[in-house]
Scaffold this motif. Structure first.
Motif, PDB file in Angstrom:
ATOM      1  N   GLN A  40       0.814  -1.217   0.000  1.00  0.00           N
ATOM      2  CA  GLN A  40       0.000   0.000   0.000  1.00  0.00           C
ATOM      3  C   GLN A  40       0.846   1.266   0.000  1.00  0.00           C
ATOM      4  O   GLN A  40       0.402   2.304  -0.500  1.00  0.00           O
ATOM      5  CB  GLN A  40      -0.940  -0.001   1.217  1.00  0.00           C
ATOM      6  CG  GLN A  40      -1.998  -1.085   1.207  1.00  0.00           C
ATOM      7  CD  GLN A  40      -3.050  -0.897   0.122  1.00  0.00           C
ATOM      8  OE1 GLN A  40      -3.102   0.133  -0.555  1.00  0.00           O
ATOM      9  NE2 GLN A  40      -3.886  -1.908  -0.055  1.00  0.00           N
ATOM     10  N   GLU A  41       2.063   1.198   0.540  1.00  0.00           N
ATOM     11  CA  GLU A  41       2.871   2.421   0.559  1.00  0.00           C
ATOM     12  C   GLU A  41       3.335   2.832  -0.829  1.00  0.00           C
ATOM     13  O   GLU A  41       3.833   3.930  -1.038  1.00  0.00           O
ATOM     14  CB  GLU A  41       4.045   2.281   1.517  1.00  0.00           C
ATOM     15  CG  GLU A  41       5.081   1.263   1.128  1.00  0.00           C
ATOM     16  CD  GLU A  41       6.107   1.051   2.241  1.00  0.00           C
ATOM     17  OE1 GLU A  41       7.282   1.372   2.000  1.00  0.00           O
ATOM     18  OE2 GLU A  41       5.735   0.577   3.329  1.00  0.00           O
ATOM     19  N   TRP A  42       3.175   1.936  -1.817  1.00  0.00           N
ATOM     20  CA  TRP A  42       3.520   2.253  -3.199  1.00  0.00           C
ATOM     21  C   TRP A  42       2.294   2.649  -4.020  1.00  0.00           C
ATOM     22  O   TRP A  42       2.398   2.780  -5.248  1.00  0.00           O
ATOM     23  CB  TRP A  42       4.186   1.052  -3.867  1.00  0.00           C
ATOM     24  CG  TRP A  42       5.443   0.562  -3.242  1.00  0.00           C
ATOM     25  CD1 TRP A  42       5.636  -0.631  -2.610  1.00  0.00           C
ATOM     26  CD2 TRP A  42       6.719   1.225  -3.215  1.00  0.00           C
ATOM     27  NE1 TRP A  42       6.939  -0.756  -2.188  1.00  0.00           N
ATOM     28  CE2 TRP A  42       7.624   0.378  -2.537  1.00  0.00           C
ATOM     29  CE3 TRP A  42       7.172   2.466  -3.692  1.00  0.00           C
ATOM     30  CZ2 TRP A  42       8.962   0.714  -2.330  1.00  0.00           C
ATOM     31  CZ3 TRP A  42       8.499   2.803  -3.481  1.00  0.00           C
ATOM     32  CH2 TRP A  42       9.381   1.939  -2.808  1.00  0.00           C
ATOM     33  N   SER A  43       1.138   2.818  -3.388  1.00  0.00           N
ATOM     34  CA  SER A  43      -0.095   3.044  -4.153  1.00  0.00           C
ATOM     35  C   SER A  43      -0.004   4.278  -5.041  1.00  0.00           C
ATOM     36  O   SER A  43      -0.453   4.259  -6.199  1.00  0.00           O
ATOM     37  CB  SER A  43      -1.301   3.140  -3.214  1.00  0.00           C
ATOM     38  OG  SER A  43      -1.158   4.211  -2.297  1.00  0.00           O
ATOM     39  N   ALA A  44       0.570   5.359  -4.543  1.00  0.00           N
ATOM     40  CA  ALA A  44       0.697   6.567  -5.361  1.00  0.00           C
ATOM     41  C   ALA A  44       1.650   6.343  -6.530  1.00  0.00           C
ATOM     42  O   ALA A  44       1.450   6.877  -7.621  1.00  0.00           O
ATOM     43  CB  ALA A  44       1.181   7.737  -4.506  1.00  0.00           C
ATOM     44  N   THR A  45       2.687   5.542  -6.321  1.00  0.00           N
ATOM     45  CA  THR A  45       3.619   5.224  -7.400  1.00  0.00           C
ATOM     46  C   THR A  45       2.923   4.401  -8.477  1.00  0.00           C
ATOM     47  O   THR A  45       3.118   4.636  -9.680  1.00  0.00           O
ATOM     48  CB  THR A  45       4.828   4.451  -6.837  1.00  0.00           C
ATOM     49  OG1 THR A  45       5.435   5.211  -5.795  1.00  0.00           O
ATOM     50  CG2 THR A  45       5.856   4.183  -7.931  1.00  0.00           C
ATOM     51  N   LEU A  46       2.090   3.449  -8.078  1.00  0.00           N
ATOM     52  CA  LEU A  46       1.329   2.659  -9.055  1.00  0.00           C
ATOM     53  C   LEU A  46       0.408   3.552  -9.876  1.00  0.00           C
ATOM     54  O   LEU A  46       0.313   3.407 -11.103  1.00  0.00           O
ATOM     55  CB  LEU A  46       0.522   1.563  -8.355  1.00  0.00           C
ATOM     56  CG  LEU A  46       1.199   0.198  -8.207  1.00  0.00           C
ATOM     57  CD1 LEU A  46       2.326   0.259  -7.195  1.00  0.00           C
ATOM     58  CD2 LEU A  46       0.197  -0.875  -7.797  1.00  0.00           C
ATOM     59  N   ARG A  47      -0.279   4.452  -9.194  1.00  0.00           N
ATOM     60  CA  ARG A  47      -1.207   5.335  -9.919  1.00  0.00           C
ATOM     61  C   ARG A  47      -0.468   6.249 -10.885  1.00  0.00           C
ATOM     62  O   ARG A  47      -0.924   6.492 -12.009  1.00  0.00           O
ATOM     63  CB  ARG A  47      -2.012   6.183  -8.928  1.00  0.00           C
ATOM     64  CG  ARG A  47      -3.054   5.407  -8.137  1.00  0.00           C
ATOM     65  CD  ARG A  47      -4.020   6.363  -7.451  1.00  0.00           C
ATOM     66  NE  ARG A  47      -3.348   7.290  -6.563  1.00  0.00           N
ATOM     67  CZ  ARG A  47      -3.083   7.036  -5.283  1.00  0.00           C
ATOM     68  NH1 ARG A  47      -3.421   5.859  -4.760  1.00  0.00           N
ATOM     69  NH2 ARG A  47      -2.492   7.949  -4.522  1.00  0.00           N
ATOM     70  N   ALA A  48       0.673   6.765 -10.466  1.00  0.00           N
ATOM     71  CA  ALA A  48       1.397   7.740 -11.283  1.00  0.00           C
ATOM     72  C   ALA A  48       2.039   7.121 -12.515  1.00  0.00           C
ATOM     73  O   ALA A  48       2.117   7.758 -13.565  1.00  0.00           O
ATOM     74  CB  ALA A  48       2.461   8.437 -10.430  1.00  0.00           C
ATOM     75  N   LEU A  49       2.512   5.880 -12.392  1.00  0.00           N
ATOM     76  CA  LEU A  49       3.311   5.287 -13.465  1.00  0.00           C
ATOM     77  C   LEU A  49       2.620   4.139 -14.178  1.00  0.00           C
ATOM     78  O   LEU A  49       3.154   3.610 -15.160  1.00  0.00           O
ATOM     79  CB  LEU A  49       4.657   4.815 -12.905  1.00  0.00           C
ATOM     80  CG  LEU A  49       5.530   5.900 -12.273  1.00  0.00           C
ATOM     81  CD1 LEU A  49       6.818   5.299 -11.723  1.00  0.00           C
ATOM     82  CD2 LEU A  49       5.845   6.996 -13.270  1.00  0.00           C
ATOM     83  N   GLY A  50       1.435   3.748 -13.704  1.00  0.00           N
ATOM     84  CA  GLY A  50       0.746   2.606 -14.288  1.00  0.00           C
ATOM     85  C   GLY A  50       0.312   2.809 -15.728  1.00  0.00           C
ATOM     86  O   GLY A  50       0.119   1.829 -16.452  1.00  0.00           O
ATOM     87  N   ASP A  51       0.155   4.054 -16.161  1.00  0.00           N
ATOM     88  CA  ASP A  51      -0.248   4.308 -17.558  1.00  0.00           C
ATOM     89  C   ASP A  51       0.897   4.106 -18.532  1.00  0.00           C
ATOM     90  O   ASP A  51       0.670   3.909 -19.723  1.00  0.00           O
ATOM     91  CB  ASP A  51      -0.790   5.734 -17.711  1.00  0.00           C
ATOM     92  CG  ASP A  51      -2.141   5.917 -17.045  1.00  0.00           C
ATOM     93  OD1 ASP A  51      -2.828   4.897 -16.799  1.00  0.00           O
ATOM     94  OD2 ASP A  51      -2.506   7.076 -16.757  1.00  0.00           O
ATOM     95  N   THR A  52       2.127   4.167 -18.045  1.00  0.00           N
ATOM     96  CA  THR A  52       3.280   4.109 -18.948  1.00  0.00           C
ATOM     97  C   THR A  52       4.200   2.932 -18.690  1.00  0.00           C
ATOM     98  O   THR A  52       5.080   2.645 -19.512  1.00  0.00           O
ATOM     99  CB  THR A  52       4.107   5.406 -18.826  1.00  0.00           C
ATOM    100  OG1 THR A  52       4.440   5.635 -17.448  1.00  0.00           O
ATOM    101  CG2 THR A  52       3.306   6.597 -19.345  1.00  0.00           C
ATOM    102  N   HIS A  53       4.023   2.232 -17.572  1.00  0.00           N
ATOM    103  CA  HIS A  53       4.903   1.126 -17.221  1.00  0.00           C
ATOM    104  C   HIS A  53       4.088   0.000 -16.580  1.00  0.00           C
ATOM    105  O   HIS A  53       2.983   0.219 -16.087  1.00  0.00           O
ATOM    106  CB  HIS A  53       5.991   1.565 -16.237  1.00  0.00           C
ATOM    107  CG  HIS A  53       6.919   2.594 -16.777  1.00  0.00           C
ATOM    108  ND1 HIS A  53       6.626   3.943 -16.756  1.00  0.00           N
ATOM    109  CD2 HIS A  53       8.136   2.491 -17.365  1.00  0.00           C
ATOM    110  CE1 HIS A  53       7.629   4.622 -17.300  1.00  0.00           C
ATOM    111  NE2 HIS A  53       8.552   3.762 -17.670  1.00  0.00           N
ATOM    112  N   ARG A  54       4.640  -1.181 -16.593  1.00  0.00           N
ATOM    113  CA  ARG A  54       4.057  -2.310 -15.872  1.00  0.00           C
ATOM    114  C   ARG A  54       4.642  -2.295 -14.466  1.00  0.00           C
ATOM    115  O   ARG A  54       5.833  -2.564 -14.282  1.00  0.00           O
ATOM    116  CB  ARG A  54       4.378  -3.628 -16.577  1.00  0.00           C
ATOM    117  CG  ARG A  54       3.698  -4.849 -15.973  1.00  0.00           C
ATOM    118  CD  ARG A  54       4.141  -6.109 -16.704  1.00  0.00           C
ATOM    119  NE  ARG A  54       3.433  -7.290 -16.245  1.00  0.00           N
ATOM    120  CZ  ARG A  54       3.771  -8.540 -16.593  1.00  0.00           C
ATOM    121  NH1 ARG A  54       4.817  -8.734 -17.406  1.00  0.00           N
ATOM    122  NH2 ARG A  54       3.079  -9.557 -16.140  1.00  0.00           N
ATOM    123  N   ILE A  55       3.824  -1.968 -13.478  1.00  0.00           N
ATOM    124  CA  ILE A  55       4.284  -1.769 -12.114  1.00  0.00           C
ATOM    125  C   ILE A  55       3.724  -2.874 -11.228  1.00  0.00           C
ATOM    126  O   ILE A  55       2.513  -3.150 -11.251  1.00  0.00           O
ATOM    127  CB  ILE A  55       3.846  -0.397 -11.564  1.00  0.00           C
ATOM    128  CG1 ILE A  55       4.198   0.731 -12.541  1.00  0.00           C
ATOM    129  CG2 ILE A  55       4.479  -0.146 -10.202  1.00  0.00           C
ATOM    130  CD1 ILE A  55       5.662   1.000 -12.688  1.00  0.00           C
TER     131      ILE A  55
END
Length: 284
Positions: A40-55
């Motif tokens: 869960q501490e990576w949730s913002a990272t997933l949201r920010a980069l999920g459109d351009t990378h496989r996270i």
């Protein structure tokens, strides 16, 4: 928080690992949280980069929705879990991003299985060592947690006021909210998603000795992301920087949980690393 549809599982013998996945691409970016953390501490990272990378954010054994009390918490077990995840995702190569103990695990994977790793990003992570003196303040912090919290506000009050010693964060409100997202519900309120004895044993394996031989065998492009108020010894970071393939970024006004203390600066740094064609040449 991470959407329920993003969650997957991976069976590893008697251990079941939970991970969240978003985005698409041939080269996954695998996020490894630190001790007592969750995906869960990576949730913002997933949201920010999920459109351009496989996270992909893994909840490591002993944490989160993964098996809470595994019998094996050796460094080899954590490394084997990440290797199994990379293979489940298609065999890589993957970018490994690890914070604190997660960075130590990522380093060992890169050292032992270089064909599976495209690049390594170590976030407030070092080579380990320090023995009982390094473990003691973290153990004290873990054992200070109540068995449960009546609500999020009670947890955040605890998080902001607790003496974390050398454990994790500078204690910002943003970090407190992210840690609250990792708590689990039970009939009496919110409870930690780990067992202190398990985590302390896992941490001792990191602190037993510095893994300089492993570090020196890492051959992939490597990026050290350290906080202005880092808990990693300065002399250790300086020695790690000597490799020709190693670059460093310093995140201002941040502590050990730099990705939570300064989320925008963190995401910009990671995006820059991921989009670079080679090692980052800028040292901030």
């Amino acid at each position: 928080m991470i959407a329920s549809a993003a969650w997957r599982t991976l069976a590893r013998g008697l251990v079941e690992l939970a991970y969240a996945e978003t985005g698409a691409g041939d080269h996954p970016v695998i996020l490894l949280h630190g001790l007592a953390g969750t995906a869960q501490e990576w949730s913002a990272t997933l949201r920010a980069l999920g459109d351009t990378h496989r996270i992909v954010a893994l909840e490591q054994r002993g944490h989160g929705h993964s098996t809470r009390m595994p019998q094996d918490v050796t460094r080899a077990a954590y490394v084997a879990d990440v290797v199994a995840l990379i293979e489940q995702l298609g065999g890589g190569p993957a970018t490994l991003v690890g914070q604190s103990m997660g960075g130590h695990t990522a380093m060992l994977v890169a050292a032992e299985k270089p064909h599976l790793v495209r690049q390594l990003v170590m976030v407030e992570a070092g080579v380990g060592g320090g023995g009982d003196a390094a473990t003691a303040p973290v153990e004290q912090w873990l054992r200070s947690w109540p068995a449960r919290f009546p609500d999020r506000d009670a947890f955040i009050d605890f998080f902001m006021s607790a003496d974390r010693g050398a454990a994790r964060s500078t204690g910002t409100a943003m970090a407190g909210e992210a840690w609250a997202d990792g708590l689990q519900f039970d009939a009496g309120g919110l409870v930690p998603c780990w067992d202190a004895d398990v985590l302390i044993e896992a941490l001792r394996a990191v602190h037993v000795l510095p893994r300089w031989r492993a570090w020196e065998s890492v051959s992939v492009p490597t990026h050290l992301v350290v906080a202005e108020h880092s808990v990693i010894p300065t002399e250790q970071v300086e020695r790690m920087r000597r490799g020709a393939h190693v670059e460093r970024t310093v995140i201002a006004d941040a502590g050990h949980d730099l990705h939570l203390d300064q989320p925008q600066a963190w995401r910009q740094t990671l995006e820059r690393v991921l989009n670079a064609s080679g090692p980052v040449t800028e040292d901030r």
